[in-house]
Design a protein around this motif. Structure first.
Motif, mmCIF file in Angstrom:
data_model
loop_
_atom_site.group_PDB
_atom_site.id
_atom_site.type_symbol
_atom_site.label_atom_id
_atom_site.label_comp_id
_atom_site.label_asym_id
_atom_site.label_seq_id
_atom_site.Cartn_x
_atom_site.Cartn_y
_atom_site.Cartn_z
ATOM 1 N N ASP A 119 0.868 -1.163 0.000
ATOM 2 C CA ASP A 119 0.000 0.000 0.000
ATOM 3 C C ASP A 119 0.909 1.218 0.000
ATOM 4 O OD1 ASP A 119 -2.028 -1.688 2.438
ATOM 5 O OD2 ASP A 119 -2.033 -1.801 0.254
ATOM 6 N N ASP A 147 1.203 3.760 1.892
ATOM 7 C CA ASP A 147 1.812 4.230 3.129
ATOM 8 C C ASP A 147 2.607 3.170 3.876
ATOM 9 O OD1 ASP A 147 -0.125 6.972 4.480
ATOM 10 O OD2 ASP A 147 1.884 6.859 3.630
ATOM 11 N N SER A 148 2.546 1.930 3.418
ATOM 12 C CA SER A 148 3.265 0.895 4.133
ATOM 13 C C SER A 148 4.109 0.078 3.167
ATOM 14 C CB SER A 148 2.296 -0.014 4.870
ATOM 15 O OG SER A 148 1.566 -0.753 3.934
ATOM 16 N N ILE A 201 6.024 -2.219 3.769
ATOM 17 C CA ILE A 201 6.037 -3.647 4.046
ATOM 18 C C ILE A 201 4.664 -4.111 4.493
ATOM 19 C CG2 ILE A 201 8.284 -3.153 5.089
ATOM 20 C CD1 ILE A 201 7.189 -5.009 7.389
ATOM 21 N N ARG A 202 4.325 -5.327 4.086
ATOM 22 C CA ARG A 202 3.091 -5.919 4.556
ATOM 23 C C ARG A 202 3.459 -6.884 5.663
ATOM 24 N NH1 ARG A 202 -1.825 -6.018 1.870
ATOM 25 N NH2 ARG A 202 -2.347 -7.218 3.707
ATOM 26 N N LEU A 203 3.293 -6.401 6.880
ATOM 27 C CA LEU A 203 3.695 -7.188 8.028
ATOM 28 C C LEU A 203 2.969 -8.522 8.091
ATOM 29 C CD1 LEU A 203 5.531 -6.693 10.503
ATOM 30 C CD2 LEU A 203 3.460 -6.190 11.774
ATOM 31 N N ASP A 204 1.673 -8.507 7.727
ATOM 32 C CA ASP A 204 0.927 -9.765 7.822
ATOM 33 C C ASP A 204 1.494 -10.804 6.848
ATOM 34 O OD1 ASP A 204 -0.001 -8.121 5.836
ATOM 35 O OD2 ASP A 204 -2.119 -8.559 6.141
ATOM 36 N N PHE A 207 4.969 -11.810 8.251
ATOM 37 C CA PHE A 207 4.862 -12.706 9.399
ATOM 38 C C PHE A 207 4.414 -14.097 8.970
ATOM 39 C CE2 PHE A 207 4.494 -9.839 13.405
ATOM 40 C CZ PHE A 207 5.724 -9.301 13.112
ATOM 41 N N ARG A 208 3.440 -14.133 8.053
ATOM 42 C CA ARG A 208 2.973 -15.445 7.609
ATOM 43 C C ARG A 208 4.092 -16.229 6.950
ATOM 44 N NH1 ARG A 208 -1.951 -15.583 8.881
ATOM 45 N NH2 ARG A 208 -3.596 -14.268 8.061
ATOM 46 N N TRP A 246 9.441 -2.282 16.333
ATOM 47 C CA TRP A 246 9.201 -1.575 15.062
ATOM 48 C C TRP A 246 8.171 -0.466 15.218
ATOM 49 C CZ3 TRP A 246 8.878 -6.303 11.185
ATOM 50 C CH2 TRP A 246 10.100 -6.994 11.246
ATOM 51 N N LYS A 247 7.226 -0.666 16.123
ATOM 52 C CA LYS A 247 6.224 0.357 16.375
ATOM 53 C C LYS A 247 6.913 1.691 16.675
ATOM 54 C CE LYS A 247 3.566 -0.836 19.835
ATOM 55 N NZ LYS A 247 2.785 -1.624 20.824
ATOM 56 N N GLY A 306 10.507 2.092 14.112
ATOM 57 C CA GLY A 306 10.315 2.000 12.668
ATOM 58 C C GLY A 306 10.754 0.630 12.170
ATOM 59 N N VAL A 307 10.314 0.277 10.968
ATOM 60 C CA VAL A 307 10.626 -1.037 10.401
ATOM 61 C C VAL A 307 12.052 -1.020 9.850
ATOM 62 C CG1 VAL A 307 9.972 -2.729 8.651
ATOM 63 C CG2 VAL A 307 8.209 -1.412 9.833
#
Lengths: 427, 113
Positions: A4, A6-7, A9-12, A15-16, A53-54, A57-58
């Motif tokens: 997206d 604004d992000s 990385i897709r953390l979900d 993580f998966r 990361w919160k 940052g990542v």
């Protein structure tokens, strides 16, 4: 990786993806009997990642960061518990001596090893003592990082039922202590069909399944494709059947967005907007299908992929080579007799000949009782009656189908078919 | 402009990756808006949930946690704002508030010489 705006990385997704391979790696060190500990260690590493990361940052390379975090958590745990517990039989002795402790852990966490670990765990999850449902459940849980609640949502089951099913399955796995050995080719080839079947079922759960959530279903399909690509990357895994299975998945995934519209409404094949089919996936599917055409064996995946390719490449429903599809269904029935295959064949007959012939085929399906809870048998009867102009009969079948519908998506689809009986111009 | 510390208290951690994804995104967006307003002095650090407590008198050392889970400080950030009112107003955007946590806003003591 999609992202997206604004992000980045897709953390979900991250993580998966990482959760499966890291649990697999940690389990390889801890031993399969400590599988749940391995999962805890990885979960813990992820929780810490999120906390850090919160605020900070990542990091640049989140993947490497997670591997390092999981490794450190595993090392802490091993040092603390090595007097009290036994770990994987292959490495237990090496972990007891300070001389060999670090090199052993480092080696097992090395990049190339981790990739194989995922494959090893995938084969382990397809243990012969487990049922199909149990295999798909543990694959989702252990390899794909799905929570119990998410799996329950995917299967439209209660979380407690899923919890029980997965706990029981993990117990069975734990008794074997050893992870599956993917380097022995005879073992590999013997278990490969079970693995392919589980991935097929996983994909189907996303494509045909009972969950009403588009996102959930797309995720299941995506995970099945990810795991199938791992099989393809392995010299022993890249068999013609795996190519055919992967082709089948590509064709299905290409059509998924049109199958469910933006409101989550289910669309019949004839109503799908073919412009929404993903052409890139279709050509990928065709490429895989052509590569599957070696060897002597035509598996059910080959036939299903061939059927899917005919749909995927037809410009309209009328342009589809229904005659060829009927004969492919005949071959499929010969390999895998199933009332659902027979149902699909009957629908193809209706297209290739006429609705009356389709109805005839529908009524003589063997083992009809197997379809008594499946809404789409009644729906197919309704559809063909509607086409022959018997509106009362059609309506009766659609109502029967609606009573069997498994989720709001199916119900609203069938509602629309019931309305079509009142206003046959919709046909 | 004066400096303030945000202390992040409590807040639960969801286990589903989608929720974690949402949380991270919200934090990134919040920090981005703070930084764009020129309010971030130091992003700060997260803190472990456990630790030690050294007691007065006997100087005996006991294990944490020191408070109930909902009150444990999980991290801090140093920001600057016009006054404590603005700092508190900015803290309303903190995603921890959506997950049962709190933000404590404390002015850094300033000595006028």
């Amino acid at each position: 990786m999609e992202s997206d705006q604004d992000s980045p990385i897709r953390l979900d997704h991250l993580f998966r993806q990482e959760s499966g391979r890291l649990v697999a790696t940690v389990a390889r060190i801890f031993g399969l009997h400590n599988l749940s500990l391995a999962e805890d260690v990885v979960q813990d590493a992820f929780s810490r990642a999120l906390e850090i990361w919160k605020i900070r940052g990542v990091p640049e390379n989140p993947s490497a960061w997670l591997v390092a975090a999981a490794k450190n958590r595993a090392i802490d745990y091993l040092r603390r518990e090595r007097t009290a517990r036994t770990f994987a039989p292959e490495v237990d002795r090496l972990l007891r001596s300070e001389w060999t402790f670090s090199p052993t852990v480092e080696e097992l966490f090395a990049e190339g090893e981790i990739k194989d670990d995922l494959l090893r765990m995938m084969f382990t999850c397809c243990h012969p003592k487990l049922t199909d449902d149990a295999r798909v459940g543990v694959i989702l849980n252990v390899l794909c990082g799905f929570s119990i609640d998410e799996i329950a949502a995917a299967f439209v089951a209660t979380p407690s039922a899923i919890q029980k099913r997965i706990a029981r399955a993990k117990n069975t796995l734990a008794q074997s202590q050893h992870l599956f050995d993917v380097n022995t080719s005879s073992n590999f080839s013997a278990r490969l069909p079970a693995v392919q079947r589980s991935l097929y079922l996983l994909f189907n759960e996303g494509y045909h399944g009972a969950s009403a959530e588009f996102a959930v279903r797309a995720e299941l399909c995506r995970e099945a494709m990810r795991l199938a690509s791992l099989l393809l990357a392995h010299p022993l895994g890249a068999t013609p059947a795996t190519y055919a299975l992967s082709a089948l998945m590509c064709f299905g995934a290409a059509r998924l967005p049109a199958r469910l519209d933006s409101l989550g409404n289910l669309n019949a094949l004839s109503d799908q907007n073919r412009a929404m089919w993903n052409q890139e996936l279709i050509s990928q599917g065709l490429e895989l299908l052509s590569r599957s055409a070696s060897g002597r064996e035509a598996t059910e995946f080959h036939i299903e992929a061939a059927i899917a390719s005919l749909h995927a490449t037809a410009a309209t429903i009328e342009d589809t080579d229904w005659h060829e599809i009927v004969s492919l269904y005949d071959s499929l029935l010969a390999i895998r007799p199933s009332p659902i295959v027979a149902l699909n064949r009957a629908i193809a007959v209706a297209h290739s000949e006429n609705a009356e012939r389709g109805l005839e085929e529908l009524r003589k399906i063997q083992g009809l009782s197997g379809l008594s809870r499946y809404p789409f048998y009644q729906a197919a009867l309704g559809e063909l009656e509607l086409r022959t102009g018997k509106l009362t009969d059609a309506r009766r079948h659609f109502y029967a189908a609606r009573a069997l519908a498994r989720n709001p998506t199916e119900r609203s689809f069938l509602d629309r078919r019931i309305w079509a009986c009142d206003d046959p111009s919709h046909v | 402009m004066a400096e303030f510390v945000y202390l992040y208290r409590g807040g639960n951690r969801p286990s589903a990756p989608e929720l974690q994804q949402q949380i991270l995104q919200k934090w990134q967006a919040w920090f981005k808006s703070l930084a764009e307003g020129g309010h971030v002095v130091e992003r700060g650090q997260p803190l472990e949930r456990s630790g030690k407590l050294v007691q007065a008198g006997t100087k005996s050392i006991i294990d944490g946690p020191f408070a109930e889970a909902k009150d444990v400080v999980g991290g801090f950030t140093l920001v600057k704002a016009d006054d404590v009112g603005q700092a508190a107003e900015l803290a309303k955007g903190c995603p921890i508030l959506d997950h049962g946590g709190q933000v404590e806003v404390r002015p850094v003591m300033h000595i006028d010489m």
